[in-house]
Write a protein that holds these residues in place. Structure first.
Motif, PDB file in Angstrom:
ATOM      1  N   ALA A 222       2.930   2.376 -17.572  1.00  0.00           N
ATOM      2  CA  ALA A 222       2.671   1.144 -18.310  1.00  0.00           C
ATOM      3  C   ALA A 222       1.496   0.393 -17.696  1.00  0.00           C
ATOM      4  O   ALA A 222       1.233   0.494 -16.493  1.00  0.00           O
ATOM      5  N   ILE A 223       0.814  -0.355 -18.524  1.00  0.00           N
ATOM      6  CA  ILE A 223      -0.264  -1.211 -18.042  1.00  0.00           C
ATOM      7  C   ILE A 223       0.347  -2.232 -17.075  1.00  0.00           C
ATOM      8  O   ILE A 223       1.421  -2.762 -17.319  1.00  0.00           O
ATOM      9  N   GLY A 224      -0.345  -2.475 -15.973  1.00  0.00           N
ATOM     10  CA  GLY A 224       0.160  -3.357 -14.924  1.00  0.00           C
ATOM     11  C   GLY A 224       0.720  -2.592 -13.737  1.00  0.00           C
ATOM     12  O   GLY A 224       0.890  -3.142 -12.654  1.00  0.00           O
ATOM     13  N   THR A 225       1.001  -1.308 -13.937  1.00  0.00           N
ATOM     14  CA  THR A 225       1.561  -0.460 -12.886  1.00  0.00           C
ATOM     15  C   THR A 225       0.499  -0.125 -11.832  1.00  0.00           C
ATOM     16  O   THR A 225      -0.664   0.063 -12.160  1.00  0.00           O
ATOM     17  N   LEU A 226       0.914  -0.051 -10.584  1.00  0.00           N
ATOM     18  CA  LEU A 226       0.042   0.443  -9.516  1.00  0.00           C
ATOM     19  C   LEU A 226       0.274   1.945  -9.391  1.00  0.00           C
ATOM     20  O   LEU A 226       1.383   2.380  -9.072  1.00  0.00           O
ATOM     21  N   LEU A 227      -0.756   2.720  -9.673  1.00  0.00           N
ATOM     22  CA  LEU A 227      -0.668   4.171  -9.503  1.00  0.00           C
ATOM     23  C   LEU A 227      -1.156   4.534  -8.104  1.00  0.00           C
ATOM     24  O   LEU A 227      -2.111   3.954  -7.593  1.00  0.00           O
ATOM     25  N   THR A 228      -0.488   5.507  -7.511  1.00  0.00           N
ATOM     26  CA  THR A 228      -0.874   6.046  -6.213  1.00  0.00           C
ATOM     27  C   THR A 228      -1.179   7.525  -6.397  1.00  0.00           C
ATOM     28  O   THR A 228      -0.378   8.253  -6.980  1.00  0.00           O
ATOM     29  N   ALA A 229      -2.332   7.933  -5.922  1.00  0.00           N
ATOM     30  CA  ALA A 229      -2.701   9.352  -5.959  1.00  0.00           C
ATOM     31  C   ALA A 229      -2.855   9.830  -4.524  1.00  0.00           C
ATOM     32  O   ALA A 229      -3.429   9.140  -3.685  1.00  0.00           O
ATOM     33  N   GLU A 230      -2.314  11.008  -4.255  1.00  0.00           N
ATOM     34  CA  GLU A 230      -2.467  11.624  -2.939  1.00  0.00           C
ATOM     35  C   GLU A 230      -3.063  13.010  -3.112  1.00  0.00           C
ATOM     36  O   GLU A 230      -2.675  13.745  -4.016  1.00  0.00           O
ATOM     37  N   GLY A 231      -4.010  13.328  -2.245  1.00  0.00           N
ATOM     38  CA  GLY A 231      -4.635  14.636  -2.251  1.00  0.00           C
ATOM     39  C   GLY A 231      -4.458  15.307  -0.903  1.00  0.00           C
ATOM     40  O   GLY A 231      -4.535  14.651   0.138  1.00  0.00           O
ATOM     41  N   HIS A 232      -4.206  16.609  -0.941  1.00  0.00           N
ATOM     42  CA  HIS A 232      -4.012  17.406   0.278  1.00  0.00           C
ATOM     43  C   HIS A 232      -4.907  18.633   0.216  1.00  0.00           C
ATOM     44  O   HIS A 232      -4.901  19.358  -0.783  1.00  0.00           O
ATOM     45  N   LEU A 233      -5.657  18.860   1.275  1.00  0.00           N
ATOM     46  CA  LEU A 233      -6.475  20.059   1.381  1.00  0.00           C
ATOM     47  C   LEU A 233      -5.552  21.255   1.587  1.00  0.00           C
ATOM     48  O   LEU A 233      -4.677  21.222   2.454  1.00  0.00           O
ATOM     49  N   VAL A 234      -5.733  22.289   0.800  1.00  0.00           N
ATOM     50  CA  VAL A 234      -4.932  23.503   0.936  1.00  0.00           C
ATOM     51  C   VAL A 234      -5.627  24.470   1.882  1.00  0.00           C
ATOM     52  O   VAL A 234      -5.031  24.957   2.840  1.00  0.00           O
ATOM     53  N   THR A 235      -6.885  24.756   1.615  1.00  0.00           N
ATOM     54  CA  THR A 235      -7.679  25.639   2.464  1.00  0.00           C
ATOM     55  C   THR A 235      -9.155  25.407   2.171  1.00  0.00           C
ATOM     56  O   THR A 235      -9.509  24.948   1.088  1.00  0.00           O
ATOM     57  N   ALA A 236      -9.991  25.713   3.148  1.00  0.00           N
ATOM     58  CA  ALA A 236     -11.429  25.523   2.973  1.00  0.00           C
ATOM     59  C   ALA A 236     -12.197  26.657   3.620  1.00  0.00           C
ATOM     60  O   ALA A 236     -11.836  27.119   4.700  1.00  0.00           O
ATOM     61  N   GLY A 237     -13.240  27.078   2.931  1.00  0.00           N
ATOM     62  CA  GLY A 237     -14.169  28.056   3.476  1.00  0.00           C
ATOM     63  C   GLY A 237     -15.488  27.379   3.781  1.00  0.00           C
ATOM     64  O   GLY A 237     -15.557  26.159   3.882  1.00  0.00           O
ATOM     65  N   ARG A 238     -16.539  28.181   3.890  1.00  0.00           N
ATOM     66  CA  ARG A 238     -17.868  27.631   4.174  1.00  0.00           C
ATOM     67  C   ARG A 238     -18.410  26.804   3.020  1.00  0.00           C
ATOM     68  O   ARG A 238     -19.058  25.784   3.225  1.00  0.00           O
ATOM     69  N   ASN A 239     -18.158  27.255   1.784  1.00  0.00           N
ATOM     70  CA  ASN A 239     -18.762  26.621   0.614  1.00  0.00           C
ATOM     71  C   ASN A 239     -17.766  26.062  -0.393  1.00  0.00           C
ATOM     72  O   ASN A 239     -18.121  25.219  -1.202  1.00  0.00           O
ATOM     73  N   VAL A 240     -16.546  26.557  -0.371  1.00  0.00           N
ATOM     74  CA  VAL A 240     -15.553  26.195  -1.384  1.00  0.00           C
ATOM     75  C   VAL A 240     -14.264  25.757  -0.696  1.00  0.00           C
ATOM     76  O   VAL A 240     -13.897  26.295   0.348  1.00  0.00           O
ATOM     77  N   TYR A 241     -13.583  24.769  -1.305  1.00  0.00           N
ATOM     78  CA  TYR A 241     -12.281  24.353  -0.790  1.00  0.00           C
ATOM     79  C   TYR A 241     -11.319  24.094  -1.943  1.00  0.00           C
ATOM     80  O   TYR A 241     -11.728  23.900  -3.083  1.00  0.00           O
TER      81      TYR A 241
END
Length: 144
Positions: free
Chosen positions: A90-109
């Motif tokens: 609903a409008i007025g709600t505080l949304l929380t987003a969380e991001g987690h790195l799974v794996t990363a290489g030299r050029n791509v993650y």
């Protein structure tokens, strides 16, 4: 990282437009907030899915871009974003987003992210693939 460096590193005109705020950021993790206002509504009067999709994208991207070196930054681009909507907000709600790195290489993650409402219920979740921009594959980043 001091407050001025944190703000300079996390600043994004797109975040300003949507009202997204980076509230926690460390290696492999980010937490974003977005207070839903009338500008985020779809024609049904609830939050447009594009807001949740943007939060997923930004959380996934930022999860792989933390840089602890003052004055340096890491940048990337999204190659792929998979999203599942599981609720609405609903409008007025505080949304929380969380991001987690799974794996990363030299050029791509790869990252996982989710968006929750104030009640902790998941609104959307997803996985994403990102490519580091020139020099950003190095955890020390590049001069800002």
């Amino acid at each position: 990282m001091n407050d001025a460096d944190f703000h300079a590193t996390t600043h994004s005109p797109y975040h300003e437009l949507l009202g997204i705020e980076v509230v926690e950021w460390s290696a492999g993790y980010v937490k974003l907030y977005c207070r839903l206002g009338p500008q985020h509504a779809n024609r049904s009067g609830i939050a447009h899915g594009g807001v949740a999709l943007s939060l997923l994208d930004q959380a996934g991207a930022f999860a792989g871009l933390y840089c602890a070196v003052p004055g340096h930054v890491r940048r990337g681009v999204t190659l792929d974003l998979d999203c599942r909507f599981t609720g609405q907000a609903a409008i007025g709600t505080l949304l929380t987003a969380e991001g987690h790195l799974v794996t990363a290489g030299r050029n791509v993650y790869f990252a996982r992210s989710e968006v929750k409402g104030e009640d902790g219920q998941i609104i959307a979740y997803g996985a994403s693939t990102h490519r580091y921009r020139a020099g950003s594959g190095d955890p020390n980043g590049v001069p800002r």
